[in-house]
Design a protein around this motif. Structure first.
Motif, PDB file in Angstrom:
ATOM      1  N   ASP A 109       7.955  -1.208   3.761  1.00 27.19           N
ATOM      2  CA  ASP A 109       6.845  -0.590   3.040  1.00 27.19           C
ATOM      3  C   ASP A 109       7.025   0.906   2.811  1.00 27.19           C
ATOM      4  OD1 ASP A 109       6.446   0.193   5.650  1.00 27.19           O
ATOM      5  OD2 ASP A 109       4.572  -0.898   5.918  1.00 27.19           O
ATOM      6  N   GLY A 110       8.180   1.461   3.233  1.00 26.99           N
ATOM      7  CA  GLY A 110       8.451   2.865   2.976  1.00 26.99           C
ATOM      8  C   GLY A 110       7.485   3.786   3.690  1.00 26.99           C
ATOM      9  N   LYS A 111       7.324   3.571   5.002  1.00 23.52           N
ATOM     10  CA  LYS A 111       6.377   4.362   5.782  1.00 23.52           C
ATOM     11  C   LYS A 111       6.920   4.644   7.175  1.00 23.52           C
ATOM     12  CE  LYS A 111       2.312   2.353   3.497  1.00 23.52           C
ATOM     13  NZ  LYS A 111       1.091   1.528   3.706  1.00 23.52           N
ATOM     14  N   VAL A 112       6.408   5.737   7.767  1.00 27.45           N
ATOM     15  CA  VAL A 112       6.753   6.087   9.135  1.00 27.45           C
ATOM     16  C   VAL A 112       5.760   5.417  10.079  1.00 27.45           C
ATOM     17  CG1 VAL A 112       5.364   8.213   9.160  1.00 27.45           C
ATOM     18  CG2 VAL A 112       7.385   8.022  10.642  1.00 27.45           C
ATOM     19  N   TYR A 113       6.249   5.023  11.257  1.00 32.22           N
ATOM     20  CA  TYR A 113       5.420   4.288  12.215  1.00 32.22           C
ATOM     21  C   TYR A 113       5.608   4.821  13.628  1.00 32.22           C
ATOM     22  CZ  TYR A 113       4.090   0.382   9.164  1.00 32.22           C
ATOM     23  OH  TYR A 113       3.532  -0.403   8.181  1.00 32.22           O
ATOM     24  N   ALA A 114       4.601   4.603  14.458  1.00 35.87           N
ATOM     25  CA  ALA A 114       4.818   4.642  15.900  1.00 35.87           C
ATOM     26  C   ALA A 114       5.590   3.372  16.235  1.00 35.87           C
ATOM     27  CB  ALA A 114       3.489   4.677  16.648  1.00 35.87           C
TER      28      ALA A 114
ATOM     29  N   GLN B 284       0.827  -1.215   0.000  1.00 34.87           N
ATOM     30  CA  GLN B 284       0.000   0.000   0.000  1.00 34.87           C
ATOM     31  C   GLN B 284       0.858   1.261   0.000  1.00 34.87           C
ATOM     32  OE1 GLN B 284      -2.582  -0.760   3.436  1.00 34.87           O
ATOM     33  NE2 GLN B 284      -4.148  -1.549   2.059  1.00 34.87           N
ATOM     34  N   ASN B 285       1.925   1.210  -0.771  1.00 31.12           N
ATOM     35  CA  ASN B 285       2.821   2.346  -0.956  1.00 31.12           C
ATOM     36  C   ASN B 285       2.470   2.987  -2.302  1.00 31.12           C
ATOM     37  OD1 ASN B 285       5.193   3.723  -2.091  1.00 31.12           O
ATOM     38  ND2 ASN B 285       6.316   2.968  -0.302  1.00 31.12           N
ATOM     39  N   GLU B 286       1.973   4.223  -2.273  1.00 28.17           N
ATOM     40  CA  GLU B 286       1.450   4.854  -3.481  1.00 28.17           C
ATOM     41  C   GLU B 286       2.496   4.946  -4.585  1.00 28.17           C
ATOM     42  OE1 GLU B 286      -0.368   8.584  -2.692  1.00 28.17           O
ATOM     43  OE2 GLU B 286      -1.824   7.766  -1.261  1.00 28.17           O
ATOM     44  N   TYR B 287       3.733   5.305  -4.228  1.00 27.26           N
ATOM     45  CA  TYR B 287       4.764   5.446  -5.244  1.00 27.26           C
ATOM     46  C   TYR B 287       5.080   4.093  -5.876  1.00 27.26           C
ATOM     47  CZ  TYR B 287       8.759   7.246  -7.779  1.00 27.26           C
ATOM     48  OH  TYR B 287       9.614   7.623  -8.793  1.00 27.26           O
ATOM     49  N   ARG B 288       5.198   3.072  -5.051  1.00 28.32           N
ATOM     50  CA  ARG B 288       5.478   1.733  -5.566  1.00 28.32           C
ATOM     51  C   ARG B 288       4.353   1.250  -6.474  1.00 28.32           C
ATOM     52  NH1 ARG B 288       7.847  -1.615  -0.310  1.00 28.32           N
ATOM     53  NH2 ARG B 288       9.373  -0.035   0.355  1.00 28.32           N
ATOM     54  N   GLU B 289       3.115   1.481  -6.044  1.00 28.21           N
ATOM     55  CA  GLU B 289       1.979   1.027  -6.835  1.00 28.21           C
ATOM     56  C   GLU B 289       1.977   1.700  -8.204  1.00 28.21           C
ATOM     57  OE1 GLU B 289      -1.345   1.883  -4.383  1.00 28.21           O
ATOM     58  OE2 GLU B 289      -1.111   0.074  -3.139  1.00 28.21           O
ATOM     59  N   LYS B 290       2.192   3.010  -8.230  1.00 27.12           N
ATOM     60  CA  LYS B 290       2.210   3.743  -9.497  1.00 27.12           C
ATOM     61  C   LYS B 290       3.350   3.260 -10.383  1.00 27.12           C
ATOM     62  CE  LYS B 290       2.475   8.429 -11.384  1.00 27.12           C
ATOM     63  NZ  LYS B 290       2.595   9.882 -11.060  1.00 27.12           N
TER      64      LYS B 290
END
Length: 365
Positions: free
Chosen positions: A199-204, A133-139
Motif C-alpha cells: 500500500d506504499g506506507k510506513v508502519y510500526a 487508501q494511497n492518495e497518489y494511487r487514487e489520484k
C-alpha cells in the motif's frame, strides 16, 4: 507458461556473483542495473518465459526513472544521512514510479505463483481494492482512462525496491514474516523504518500485515534482513514450487530448483520440507528418498519451526524405511502441536491411521 530448458551453468555463474559482489553491497554503494539482485531474478525467469529482454529493458527504464527522481530531489549527502522523513519521501517516490508503470497490489490470482517477468508482461482489468487508501494511487487511477494494470504481490514489490535501492545507494532490506514480505530502511544507529510495498506506507512493525502469524513455533526464522543469497534462494524456491505443483508436475525440475535454493539459502524450512515431501510422494524418486540428507533436512526444518506438516514428513520418512514404530512416535508428537499453518492436520491423522496398519499410503495428498 512456456517452459524452456535452463542451462545449469547460468546458476553456477549466479552463485559466483552472489559470493563475489552481492554480499558486499553495503548501503551507499551504487551498482549498475545489470548488477542488481532484481536483474538476476529476471534472468532466472527465462525458465518460464523464454526471451524476456523486453521486460528486462522495461524494468531498467523504470528503475532509472525512479533514480532520476530521487537524485533530482535529494543530494548524495542527504540520501546517505537520511532521517525518517527523507527516507519516507524517497520510498514514496519509488511507490509513485511503480504506480505510473501501472503496478498495483493484488493477491489470490488464479495462477499459484508469479514472477517479475509475468508481472511486467501481463495486464489485467483494474481493481480498486489495490488502491489501499494511497492518495497518489487514487489520484492516478481516478484520472486514468485506460483501466489496465499489472498485478504484483508483496515479494515482487520488495524485489523491485531492493534493485532500485542498490542502484541509488539506499540502505534497504527485504524482510519476511509468515505470508508477507516488506522493506526496512536501515539507519546508521541501528534503527529502521518499515515500509509496506502493498500500500506504499510506513508502519510500526508490529502492525504489519500478517505480523499476527508470528508464534513461538516459527518466530526464530523470520524478521531478519535478507541478504542477496536469501532473496535468490527464495526465488529459486518459488520456481521449484511451480514445477512441483503445476499441472503437469515436473519432478526432476522441482528437485533441481529446490536443491539450488537449499544451496543458497539452507535455512528456509519450507524449502527443506517441500524437498522431502517431493521424494516422499513420488515413487519415481525412490532411488534417492533413502538418502541420509532427507532426515537431516527435515530435522533442520523442525528445529527452525515446530510445524505439524514437518513432523508428518519425518514420520512418513520413517514409514517408507519400514520403521513404523518410530513413525507413530513422531506423528504422535506432531499431532500435539497447535501450529498447523498449512492446514494439514487431517492428512497427518490419516497417515497415523496408515502407520497403525504398517501402511505408507502415499496416495494421501
Amino acid at each position: 507458461m512456456k517452459v524452456l530448458k535452463f542451462p545449469f551453468i547460468f546458476f553456477l555463474f549466479m552463485f559466483a556473483s552472489v559470493k563475489s559482489t552481492g554480499a558486499n553491497n553495503m548501503a551507499g554503494n551504487e551498482v549498475s542495473f545489470e548488477s542488481t539482485t532484481t536483474y538476476k531474478l529476471l534472468k532466472m525467469d527465462t525458465v518460464f518465459y523464454g526471451n524476456n529482454s523486453i521486460e528486462i529493458d522495461s524494468y531498467k527504464k523504470m528503475f532509472n526513472k525512479a533514480i532520476e527522481r530521487i537524485k533530482g530531489k535529494f543530494s548524495y549527502h542527504e540520501i546517505k544521512n537520511a532521517d525518517s522523513l527523507v527516507a519516507v519521501s524517497i520510498l514514496k517516490i519509488i511507490d509513485s514510479t511503480l504506480t505510473e508503470e501501472n503496478f498495483l497490489f493484488k493477491t489470490g490470482q488464479k495462477r499459484n505463483f508469479d514472477f517479475l517477468t509475468g508481472a511486467m508482461r501481463e495486464q489485467f482489468s483494474f481493481e480498486s481494492a489495490g488502491l489501499r487508501q494511497n492518495e497518489y494511487r487514487e489520484k492516478y487511477w481516478l484520472n486514468r482512462k485506460e483501466k489496465l494494470c499489472r498485478f504484483i504481490d508483496c515479494d515482487l514489490y520488495c524485489e523491485i525496491y531492493i534493485g532500485i535501492g542498490q542502484m541509488a545507494g539506499l540502505p534497504l532490506k527485504m524482510v519476511e514474516i509468515p505470508s508477507h514480505n516488506y522493506i526496512r530502511w536501515l539507519f546508521a544507529d541501528g534503527g529502521y523504518i518499515v515500509w509496506n510495498g502493498n500500500d506504499g506506507k510506513v508502519y510500526a512493525e508490529n502492525k504489519m500485515e500478517c505480523y499476527y502469524k508470528l508464534t513461538d513455533s516459527n518466530r526464530s526464522h523470520y524478521l531478519f534482513n535478507f541478504q542477496e543469497n536469501n532473496i535468490l534462494g527464495y526465488y529459486l524456491f518459488l520456481i521449484g514450487m511451480n514445477f512441483h505443483f503445476r499441472n503437469p508436475v515436473d519432478l526432476n525440475r522441482a528437485k533441481e530448483f529446490y536443491e539450488l535454493s537449499i544451496e543458497l539459502d539452507g535455512d528456509r524450512p519450507s524449502t527443506l520440507n517441500n524437498y522431502v515431501w517431493l521424494h516422499i510422494m513420488s515413487p519415481e524418486l525412490d532411488d534417492s528418498f533413502k538418502d541420509k540428507k532427507m532426515m537431516v533436512y527435515i530435522d533442520k526444518a523442525i528445529s527452525l519451526e515446530k510445524n505439524l506438516n514437518f513432523y508428518d514428513a519425518k514420520a512418513c520418512l520413517y514409514a517408507l524405511q519400514g520403521n513404523f514404530a518410530e513413525a507413530l512416535k513422531v506423528q504422535s508428537d506432531g499431532l500435539k502441536l497447535l501450529h498447523d499453518p498449512f492446514f494439514k492436520r487431517k492428512k497427518a491423522e490419516n497417515h497415523f491411521k496408515c502407520f497403525l496398519k504398517n501402511e505408507v499410503c502415499r496416495e494421501i495428498p
